[in-house]
Structure formats: structure tokens, C-alpha cells
Design an enzyme around this catalytic site. Sequence first.
Site, PDB file in Angstrom:
ATOM      1  N   CYS A 136      48.456  35.758  48.172  1.00 50.03           N
ATOM      2  CA  CYS A 136      48.731  34.950  46.981  1.00 50.03           C
ATOM      3  C   CYS A 136      50.186  34.508  46.937  1.00 50.03           C
ATOM      4  O   CYS A 136      50.532  33.555  46.246  1.00 50.03           O
ATOM      5  CB  CYS A 136      48.378  35.751  45.733  1.00 50.03           C
ATOM      6  SG  CYS A 136      49.180  37.358  45.694  1.00 50.03           S
ATOM      7  N   ASN A 181      41.881  39.878  50.092  1.00 53.38           N
ATOM      8  CA  ASN A 181      42.922  39.462  51.044  1.00 53.38           C
ATOM      9  C   ASN A 181      43.819  40.614  51.505  1.00 53.38           C
ATOM     10  O   ASN A 181      44.214  40.672  52.665  1.00 53.38           O
ATOM     11  CB  ASN A 181      43.745  38.299  50.468  1.00 53.38           C
ATOM     12  CG  ASN A 181      44.462  38.678  49.204  1.00 53.38           C
ATOM     13  OD1 ASN A 181      43.971  39.467  48.413  1.00 53.38           O
ATOM     14  ND2 ASN A 181      45.643  38.137  49.018  1.00 53.38           N
TER      15      ASN A 181
HETATM   16  P1  NDP Z   1      37.594  36.214  43.368  1.00 58.28           P
HETATM   17  O1  NDP Z   1      38.096  35.787  42.039  1.00 58.28           O
HETATM   18  O2  NDP Z   1      36.453  35.497  43.937  1.00 58.28           O
HETATM   19  O3  NDP Z   1      37.192  37.744  43.368  1.00 58.28           O
HETATM   20  C1  NDP Z   1      38.071  38.790  42.976  1.00 58.28           C
HETATM   21  C2  NDP Z   1      37.252  39.990  42.564  1.00 58.28           C
HETATM   22  O4  NDP Z   1      36.524  39.660  41.383  1.00 58.28           O
HETATM   23  C3  NDP Z   1      36.209  40.393  43.594  1.00 58.28           C
HETATM   24  O5  NDP Z   1      36.073  41.796  43.582  1.00 58.28           O
HETATM   25  C4  NDP Z   1      34.974  39.707  43.082  1.00 58.28           C
HETATM   26  O6  NDP Z   1      33.785  40.265  43.568  1.00 58.28           O
HETATM   27  C5  NDP Z   1      35.143  39.897  41.598  1.00 58.28           C
HETATM   28  N1  NDP Z   1      34.368  38.978  40.762  1.00 58.28           N
HETATM   29  C6  NDP Z   1      33.774  37.808  41.102  1.00 58.28           C
HETATM   30  N2  NDP Z   1      33.126  37.268  40.042  1.00 58.28           N
HETATM   31  C7  NDP Z   1      33.322  38.105  38.997  1.00 58.28           C
HETATM   32  C8  NDP Z   1      32.924  38.104  37.617  1.00 58.28           C
HETATM   33  N3  NDP Z   1      32.180  37.126  37.098  1.00 58.28           N
HETATM   34  N4  NDP Z   1      33.320  39.123  36.833  1.00 58.28           N
HETATM   35  C9  NDP Z   1      34.092  40.107  37.314  1.00 58.28           C
HETATM   36  N5  NDP Z   1      34.489  40.185  38.624  1.00 58.28           N
HETATM   37  C10 NDP Z   1      34.117  39.193  39.443  1.00 58.28           C
HETATM   38  O7  NDP Z   1      38.869  36.161  44.331  1.00 58.28           O
HETATM   39  P2  NDP Z   1      38.877  36.407  45.898  1.00 58.28           P
HETATM   40  O8  NDP Z   1      38.318  37.746  46.200  1.00 58.28           O
HETATM   41  O9  NDP Z   1      38.294  35.191  46.532  1.00 58.28           O
HETATM   42  O10 NDP Z   1      40.448  36.488  46.174  1.00 58.28           O
HETATM   43  C11 NDP Z   1      41.240  35.390  46.419  1.00 58.28           C
HETATM   44  C12 NDP Z   1      41.974  34.976  45.164  1.00 58.28           C
HETATM   45  O11 NDP Z   1      42.768  36.055  44.687  1.00 58.28           O
HETATM   46  C13 NDP Z   1      42.947  33.842  45.399  1.00 58.28           C
HETATM   47  O12 NDP Z   1      42.826  32.907  44.373  1.00 58.28           O
HETATM   48  C14 NDP Z   1      44.303  34.513  45.342  1.00 58.28           C
HETATM   49  O13 NDP Z   1      45.357  33.678  44.961  1.00 58.28           O
HETATM   50  C15 NDP Z   1      44.068  35.575  44.342  1.00 58.28           C
HETATM   51  N6  NDP Z   1      45.048  36.635  44.478  1.00 58.28           N
HETATM   52  C16 NDP Z   1      46.016  36.770  43.515  1.00 58.28           C
HETATM   53  C17 NDP Z   1      47.004  37.712  43.652  1.00 58.28           C
HETATM   54  C18 NDP Z   1      48.042  37.896  42.601  1.00 58.28           C
HETATM   55  O14 NDP Z   1      48.689  38.950  42.596  1.00 58.28           O
HETATM   56  N7  NDP Z   1      48.255  36.969  41.698  1.00 58.28           N
HETATM   57  C19 NDP Z   1      47.074  38.599  44.833  1.00 58.28           C
HETATM   58  C20 NDP Z   1      46.003  38.364  45.773  1.00 58.28           C
HETATM   59  C21 NDP Z   1      45.029  37.413  45.591  1.00 58.28           C
HETATM   60  P3  NDP Z   1      33.092  39.638  44.892  1.00 58.28           P
HETATM   61  O15 NDP Z   1      34.004  39.914  46.012  1.00 58.28           O
HETATM   62  O16 NDP Z   1      31.811  40.339  44.988  1.00 58.28           O
HETATM   63  O17 NDP Z   1      32.932  38.169  44.618  1.00 58.28           O
END
Ligand code: NDP
Length: 480
Positions: free
Chosen positions: A282, A150
Site C-alpha cells: 500500500c 499483500n
Molecule cells: P480486500 O479489501 O479485498 O480484502 C481485505 C480483507 O477483507 C480480506 O481478508 C478480505 O477477505 C476481507 N473482506 C472482503 N470483503 C469483506 C466484507 N464484505 N466484509 C469484511 N471483510 C471483507 O483487500 P485485498 O486483500 O485485495 O488487499 C489489497 C488492498 O489492501 C489494497 O487496496 C491495498 O492498498 C490495501 N492495503 C492497505 C494498507 C494500508 O495500511 N492502508 C496496507 C496493505 C494493503 P477475502 O480475502 O476473502 O476477500
Amino acid sequence: MEQLLNLIDGELRPAVSGAWLDVHAPATGTVYAQLPDSDESDVEAAVEAAHRAFPAWRALGREGRSAILLRLAELIEQDLDGFVMDESRDNGKPLSLARRVDIPRAVANFRFFATAILHFPSEAHLMDDVAVNYTDRQPFGVAGCISPWNLPLYLFTWKIAPALASGNCVVAKPSEVTPLTAYRMSTLCKVAGIPPGVLNIVHGLGPKVGAAITAHPRIPAISFTGGTRTGAEIARVAAPMFKKLSLELGGKNPVLVFADCDFEEMLRTTVRSSFTNQGQICLCGSRILVERSLLPHFRDAFLQRVEALRVGDPTDPASDLGAVVSKDHMEKVLAYIDLAKSEGGTIRCGGERIHLTGDLKDGWYIAPTVIEGLGPNCRTNQEEIFGPVVTIQPFDTEEEALTLANATPYGLASVVWTKDLQRAHRVARAIHSGIVWVNCWMVRDLRTPFGGVKQSGVGREGGVEALRFFTEAKNVCIKL
Ligand code: NDP
């Protein structure tokens, strides 16, 4: 077609497997680049390189590392236009937002932590005439950093900068959905003077690359920002290995609007807190709770402002909203809008996909959507939608406002609008969230602790919290 490369041991290289994944432009729905479909063998090479690089990087000392990170910040800033274009193209966000927020903030992350480390103190505890204790905070070796799509470069650098400044080497994975600016940054690392192996960027899928980083026995700490479900999976794998974990997860943030607020400022900011970055921050407020006496006035004024928002070409300065990040994500958000209808909600505005014309006809656009008529316990008000969708719920008393605000499993951020200072303090203390903004939103001081409670995460980032996470504290006790 452009092919992005991993940065491993100071070299830009494809995945060991030779396989590639497509990168899409959300604005047009078309493929415009490919990224390495890496796996555990690429992660293994990155971990090896990072361990080799660690002793010299650590020995360089704070000032040496600081100078290199400041140089990298400078190089990103000099290429601002290129980074801004890439971030907007990759994510679908308005170019103006990437220029105003994402890239300057990535630069600021490096500058902040490159200088914070120079002022990071150690504590000493004197025991009268018995002994003196001092705290020795040392880097632990190799940090794993995994970030979402994001705010791609903004959140990637928010982890990498403190990890490197603290003296660790890094194996990092940007989101596979938005790899472009991390790649662009990797092409600057050599010029900045980052020694080979100090920063390794491995592109690819979460369940392959992310999972390999999480499970790697020689990566003792994982800093992760992403969804709550992924965070739970990472915790499941990492906990039995006793890894340090920082998990910044999802949210369902409440915005509490009391009748005594500064109406115009609240209105202007609530439009922003609802729909900036297509609601994909987020920290966006997705549940607007309004004191009942103000509700009719609020509803009319808010809907008028939201209907006036322009969804369009991200490169057009007149666009307020661009595209959402992917087709899958668009479908997920639209499914939540259908769910809201089936739960009895009334769509006050938006509620559908927007089809633009010309090159943008297949892009992934959603109209900013406002939903009313749903109670606190339905799925629409319980689950994170992470798109341009907000709900409005009325309340009669401060107590009821707090009950509604705290009625989800999440606890990341909240916003309170009131001119009553006593109430602001009371409500801020009683809300279950890691961050409370009173009469403002997204005002960020990088020294403050950042993170959530309940299912919004574990641990805090920002300021000394991040530097503490990326070091191990050792107490040394010397008899006097
Ligand atoms: P995801 O959880 O789908 O992915 C986050 C990262 O983790 C990506 O790089 C993803 O790779 C990777 N990932 C996915 N599966 C695994 C696994 N099994 N093991 C290790 N890494 C993995 O989140 P999104 O990218 O969809 O982001 C949106 C989410 O992030 C929302 O829920 C949002 O609220 C949260 N968020 C939280 C923030 C905070 O500060 N609390 C700030 C910004 C966002 P890939 O892209 O290849 O799937």
C-alpha cells in the site's frame, strides 16, 4: 493435500459446514492446500470463546500478557525458515523478501507491542484545588481484525499484537488468498501459552467470514486493512452499530523528484518503492512526478534499472520480483495496462504478462511496467492498480508538483526527493497524506502514527495510537 484449520477456543478445527476452499501457489498457478470455508456459525463460536476467555486474559495483567506474546514472537523466530517458505509460496513474493521483511517484521510486531504495553501511560489532569482527573484505559472485550493478502503475516500481527497486549481477545480473519502463515502461527499458540479463546482465527471468504465479524453485535471494534471499497462496506455496516473503526485502505502514492535530489540514492530507492513485492504494498509509489529539467536523465536511468530487474522463481535469490498474488489480480493489473494504452499512455517498458518455463509456466508473472504520457485526471493516474506498474509525469514548479501529488481521492503515503531542507518541510506540510518520507522510503519506526487521509482510511495505527484504539478511555474525576 494439506488442510488448514481454524483456531477456535484453543482448538484447531475445520469449518462447521465441512466445506473447503482451494489455496493456490501464485508461482505455479496450482492448488496446494485447502482452507476452511467458514461462515457465521464459526464466527459465532469464536466470539463465544473470546468472551469466555476475556475476564481471565484481562486479569492476567500487562506483564503476564507481555510474557506470552514475547514467547509467541520467539517461537515464530525459531521457525523462521518454515514461515518464510510458507509466505513466499502463498503470496508469490521472493523468498528473500519474506526473509528480510515479512517474517522478521511479524516477530517485531509482537515484541514491540508486548513491551509497549508495559510503558503505556495513563494521563492525569489536576484542576488546581478543585479535582483530579485520571484516564483509565480499559480493554473493551473482543476485537475484530481483518487483514489483506499483500503482507500477510506482517499486517495480521500488526493488528493482533496490540489488540492482545491491550487485554482484548480477538476474532481475526486473514485474507482467504494467503492464509498459510496465519495458520502456521495458530499451531504455535498453545505452546506459547495463549489461553483457549484469547486468539481465534477464522478462515474463509470476506463476504462470509469478514462480513459476519463486522456485523457481530458482540464485537465492538473492527480493525481493517484492505481495499477502499471493502472499507466503505465495513463502515456502512459498522457505523449504525457505533463500533470503533480503524480503516487502513488503498493508496495512489506520489513520488516527487526535484532536480536538486541525490540522484543515485533517489534512483535506487525509487526502483524499490515502485516494484518491491511486485508493487503490491500500500506504501509503494505509483505516480512518479519528476521536475522537467531532470526528466530525460531520470527516464533513461530509471528505465535501464527497471529493465534489468529479474522476474522469476520466488525461491531463486536472483529474482527481484516474483508472481502477483492471484490470477484475478494479474488480470486486473493487465486490464489497467490496456486501459493506460487506450487513454493514450506510452508503455516505456514491461506492459505484459511474463511466461516462465517448467513448473512455473502457469504462474502469474507481470513485467515491471513504466508508463508515460498520461495526465493527472485519467483513470490510470486516479485508481489504485496495486501491481508492478508506475506512471511518470513531469512538473515545472513546486506548486505544480503539489497540485499533481494531491490530485487523487487517496492520501496514504508520499515520497519527496530534494536536498533543499526548506522545501522538504514546505512540501511535507502541504501534501495530503498520512505519511511523508523525505529522501527515503519504507523507513518504519513502529512508534509513529500510521494511516491515511481521504479515501486511504480513518484512524491511525502504530505505537500508542494502536493501544489507544484497542482500549476505551474513561475519565475519572475526583473532588479534592
Ligand atoms: P480486500 O479489501 O479485498 O480484502 C481485505 C480483507 O477483507 C480480506 O481478508 C478480505 O477477505 C476481507 N473482506 C472482503 N470483503 C469483506 C466484507 N464484505 N466484509 C469484511 N471483510 C471483507 O483487500 P485485498 O486483500 O485485495 O488487499 C489489497 C488492498 O489492501 C489494497 O487496496 C491495498 O492498498 C490495501 N492495503 C492497505 C494498507 C494500508 O495500511 N492502508 C496496507 C496493505 C494493503 P477475502 O480475502 O476473502 O476477500
